[in-house]
Design a protein around this motif. Structure first.
Motif, PDB file in Angstrom:
ATOM      1  N   ALA A 165      72.774  45.832  49.043  1.00 12.34           N
ATOM      2  CA  ALA A 165      72.197  47.153  49.346  1.00 12.34           C
ATOM      3  C   ALA A 165      71.642  47.801  48.078  1.00 12.34           C
ATOM      4  N   ALA A 166      72.384  47.673  46.985  1.00 15.50           N
ATOM      5  CA  ALA A 166      71.940  48.275  45.724  1.00 15.50           C
ATOM      6  C   ALA A 166      70.653  47.620  45.232  1.00 15.50           C
ATOM      7  N   ALA A 167      70.576  46.288  45.321  1.00 15.00           N
ATOM      8  CA  ALA A 167      69.367  45.574  44.888  1.00 15.00           C
ATOM      9  C   ALA A 167      68.183  45.923  45.789  1.00 15.00           C
ATOM     10  N   ALA A 168      68.438  46.014  47.091  1.00 16.07           N
ATOM     11  CA  ALA A 168      67.364  46.339  48.040  1.00 16.07           C
ATOM     12  C   ALA A 168      66.829  47.744  47.771  1.00 16.07           C
ATOM     13  N   ALA A 169      67.741  48.666  47.480  1.00 21.30           N
ATOM     14  CA  ALA A 169      67.330  50.045  47.200  1.00 21.30           C
ATOM     15  C   ALA A 169      66.437  50.084  45.960  1.00 21.30           C
ATOM     16  N   GLN A 170      66.845  49.347  44.941  1.00 21.72           N
ATOM     17  CA  GLN A 170      66.067  49.328  43.698  1.00 21.72           C
ATOM     18  C   GLN A 170      64.672  48.742  43.932  1.00 21.72           C
ATOM     19  N   LEU A 171      64.617  47.653  44.683  1.00 16.90           N
ATOM     20  CA  LEU A 171      63.317  47.005  44.944  1.00 16.90           C
ATOM     21  C   LEU A 171      62.394  47.896  45.772  1.00 16.90           C
ATOM     22  N   ARG A 172      62.980  48.713  46.636  1.00 17.46           N
ATOM     23  CA  ARG A 172      62.167  49.599  47.471  1.00 17.46           C
ATOM     24  C   ARG A 172      62.022  50.986  46.842  1.00 17.46           C
ATOM     25  N   SER A 173      62.499  51.153  45.623  1.00 21.74           N
ATOM     26  CA  SER A 173      62.489  52.442  44.918  1.00 21.74           C
ATOM     27  C   SER A 173      63.048  53.562  45.791  1.00 21.74           C
ATOM     28  N   GLU A 174      64.202  53.268  46.382  1.00 19.57           N
ATOM     29  CA  GLU A 174      64.843  54.249  47.256  1.00 19.57           C
ATOM     30  C   GLU A 174      66.243  54.519  46.745  1.00 19.57           C
ATOM     31  N   ASP A 175      66.783  55.618  47.216  1.00 19.24           N
ATOM     32  CA  ASP A 175      68.178  55.901  46.918  1.00 19.24           C
ATOM     33  C   ASP A 175      69.046  54.967  47.761  1.00 19.24           C
ATOM     34  N   VAL A 176      70.148  54.476  47.160  1.00 16.68           N
ATOM     35  CA  VAL A 176      70.987  53.510  47.889  1.00 16.68           C
ATOM     36  C   VAL A 176      71.597  54.134  49.151  1.00 16.68           C
ATOM     37  N   THR A 177      71.915  55.417  49.104  1.00 18.52           N
ATOM     38  CA  THR A 177      72.492  56.050  50.304  1.00 18.52           C
ATOM     39  C   THR A 177      71.459  56.113  51.434  1.00 18.52           C
ATOM     40  N   LYS A 178      70.196  56.216  51.066  1.00 19.13           N
ATOM     41  CA  LYS A 178      69.138  56.280  52.080  1.00 19.13           C
ATOM     42  C   LYS A 178      69.003  54.926  52.788  1.00 19.13           C
ATOM     43  N   ILE A 179      68.963  53.850  52.007  1.00 22.08           N
ATOM     44  CA  ILE A 179      68.815  52.523  52.624  1.00 22.08           C
ATOM     45  C   ILE A 179      70.060  52.180  53.455  1.00 22.08           C
ATOM     46  N   CYS A 180      71.208  52.640  53.005  1.00 24.28           N
ATOM     47  CA  CYS A 180      72.433  52.408  53.787  1.00 24.28           C
ATOM     48  C   CYS A 180      72.350  53.136  55.127  1.00 24.28           C
ATOM     49  N   ALA A 181      71.928  54.394  55.093  1.00 23.23           N
ATOM     50  CA  ALA A 181      71.842  55.182  56.330  1.00 23.23           C
ATOM     51  C   ALA A 181      70.810  54.579  57.283  1.00 23.23           C
ATOM     52  N   GLU A 182      69.676  54.164  56.730  1.00 19.98           N
ATOM     53  CA  GLU A 182      68.612  53.589  57.581  1.00 19.98           C
ATOM     54  C   GLU A 182      69.052  52.272  58.220  1.00 19.98           C
ATOM     55  N   THR A 183      69.602  51.381  57.406  1.00 19.48           N
ATOM     56  CA  THR A 183      69.974  50.070  57.956  1.00 19.48           C
ATOM     57  C   THR A 183      71.184  50.209  58.890  1.00 19.48           C
ATOM     58  N   TYR A 184      72.034  51.179  58.620  1.00 20.09           N
ATOM     59  CA  TYR A 184      73.175  51.433  59.520  1.00 20.09           C
ATOM     60  C   TYR A 184      72.652  51.821  60.895  1.00 20.09           C
TER      61      TYR A 184
ATOM     62  N   LYS B 260      87.026  41.493  40.831  1.00 17.06           N
ATOM     63  CA  LYS B 260      85.614  41.151  40.755  1.00 17.06           C
ATOM     64  C   LYS B 260      84.824  41.699  41.938  1.00 17.06           C
ATOM     65  N   LEU B 261      85.461  42.547  42.725  1.00 15.79           N
ATOM     66  CA  LEU B 261      84.783  43.171  43.862  1.00 15.79           C
ATOM     67  C   LEU B 261      83.927  44.331  43.375  1.00 15.79           C
ATOM     68  N   PRO B 262      82.949  44.749  44.209  1.00 15.93           N
ATOM     69  CA  PRO B 262      82.135  45.889  43.774  1.00 15.93           C
ATOM     70  C   PRO B 262      83.000  47.138  43.642  1.00 15.93           C
ATOM     71  N   GLU B 263      82.668  47.929  42.661  1.00 16.22           N
ATOM     72  CA  GLU B 263      83.402  49.179  42.515  1.00 16.22           C
ATOM     73  C   GLU B 263      82.848  50.191  43.499  1.00 16.22           C
ATOM     74  N   VAL B 264      83.751  50.856  44.170  1.00 17.72           N
ATOM     75  CA  VAL B 264      83.312  51.852  45.130  1.00 17.72           C
ATOM     76  C   VAL B 264      83.031  53.135  44.368  1.00 17.72           C
ATOM     77  N   GLY B 265      81.801  53.589  44.486  1.00 19.96           N
ATOM     78  CA  GLY B 265      81.398  54.770  43.728  1.00 19.96           C
ATOM     79  C   GLY B 265      81.987  56.048  44.286  1.00 19.96           C
ATOM     80  N   VAL B 266      81.681  57.144  43.641  1.00 25.38           N
ATOM     81  CA  VAL B 266      82.155  58.444  44.105  1.00 25.38           C
ATOM     82  C   VAL B 266      81.572  58.703  45.491  1.00 25.38           C
ATOM     83  N   GLU B 267      80.298  58.333  45.598  1.00 25.77           N
ATOM     84  CA  GLU B 267      79.599  58.524  46.853  1.00 25.77           C
ATOM     85  C   GLU B 267      79.852  57.280  47.688  1.00 25.77           C
ATOM     86  N   LYS B 268      80.738  57.379  48.622  1.00 23.08           N
ATOM     87  CA  LYS B 268      81.111  56.186  49.368  1.00 23.08           C
ATOM     88  C   LYS B 268      79.966  55.772  50.299  1.00 23.08           C
ATOM     89  N   LEU B 269      79.618  54.490  50.235  1.00 19.55           N
ATOM     90  CA  LEU B 269      78.541  53.986  51.085  1.00 19.55           C
ATOM     91  C   LEU B 269      79.081  53.605  52.458  1.00 19.55           C
TER      92      LEU B 269
END
Ligand SMILES: [Zn+2]
Ligand SMILES: [Zn+2]
Length: 278
Positions: free
Chosen positions: A247-266, A8-17
């Motif tokens: 992260a995925a929900a935040a990206a969607q709400l901000r209309s951003e790519d999830v990798t972008k929000i990950c890089a910024e918050t990192y 039940k854990l999140p699936e890790v996509g091809v593009e690793k966050l």
């Protein structure tokens, strides 16, 4: 709280966050049976670093957080006395926290603040513990991690005395759970703001609106695990790996790519807590 089954854990996509969990109670007793597995799952899901919050279990939780941070790469400690435990605030706890803050693994002071929703500790003790601990953070030059519930105006009033500290060292409002109006006041003070699993809840519209208004340079993400498990796994114990959903929900709400929000918050977490780059 039931741990999440592995399937039940999140699936890790091809593009690793790559993410940092900026607020996790990893020392809590609910992780005693499987803490190493939880950490391993975090790493598999791209959660490279975790700020372990010592506050929340009296003074003792701080020793646990410190021990974890000293033993394991990628874990860092924040120390302090939670508003729920403010009745325990005294000279002795103050001396112990000062002593702990000397170690390199301490990257922040908190969570401290006011919680007039639960009032687990007397209001007057909460006020005293909060103000005195802001003072300590300023003396130690540590960034502050703030908890506030049903106490927005008074939290802000206290923080206004520490504007210089906030601008030079920093303060983070953790688990933002209010709306755009409250958000502006914290941003004007120069604070950073961190969002937890609440952003995945469909009915949290005020929080969603606030999230959309935070400048990218002030935004952090957290689990606040073991609490506030994101959708779709509400009801289970939260853990750092679940940050992927937030992260995925935040990206969607901000209309951003999830990798972008990950890089910024990192980058924001690294800068705010002065974390080492892996
Ligand atoms: Zn909190
Ligand atoms: Zn917390």
């Amino acid at each position: 709280m039931q741990p999440l089954p592995a399937d039940k854990l999140p699936e890790v996509g091809v593009e690793k966050l790559r993410l940092i969990d900026s607020h996790c109670h990893l020392g809590a007793a609910v992780f005693d049976n499987d803490r190493q597995e939880v950490i391993a799952r975090a790493h598999q899901s791209g959660i490279e670093q975790i700020v372990v919050i010592g506050a929340g279990q009296g003074i003792d939780g701080n020793y646990t957080a410190l021990q974890l941070a000293e033993q394991q790469r990628g874990l860092h400690a924040a120390i302090g006395i939670h508003p729920h435990d403010a009745d325990q605030w005294n000279e002795e706890t103050r001396a112990k926290l000062f002593e702990m803050a000397r170690t390199n693994s301490v990257v922040g002071y908190g969570e401290v603040g006011l919680d007039f929703h639960y009032n687990h500790s007397a209001v007057k003790n909460q006020r005293r513990a909060f103000s005195e601990q802001c003072e300590i953070a300023a003396q130690l030059k540590l960034p502050l991690i703030i908890h506030t519930r049903n106490a927005h105006k008074e939290t802000l009033q206290v923080l206004q005395h520490y504007q210089k500290h906030i601008q030079e060292i920093g303060a983070l409002l953790h688990c933002f759970s209010e709306g755009p109006g409250e958000l502006q006041a914290y941003l004007e003070l120069g604070m950073h703001v961190s969002f937890a699993g609440i952003v995945t809840f469909a009915n949290a519209t005020a929080v969603h609106q606030a999230l959309q208004q935070v400048p990218a340079s002030r935004l952090l993400l957290e689990t606040d695990a073991p609490f506030l498990t994101p959708k779709p796994r509400r009801g289970f114990r939260n853990e750092p790996a679940c940050l992927v959903w937030t992260a995925a929900a935040a990206a969607q709400l901000r209309s951003e790519d999830v990798t972008k929000i990950c890089a910024e918050t990192y980058a924001n977490s690294v800068r705010f807590f002065q974390l080492p780059l892996p």
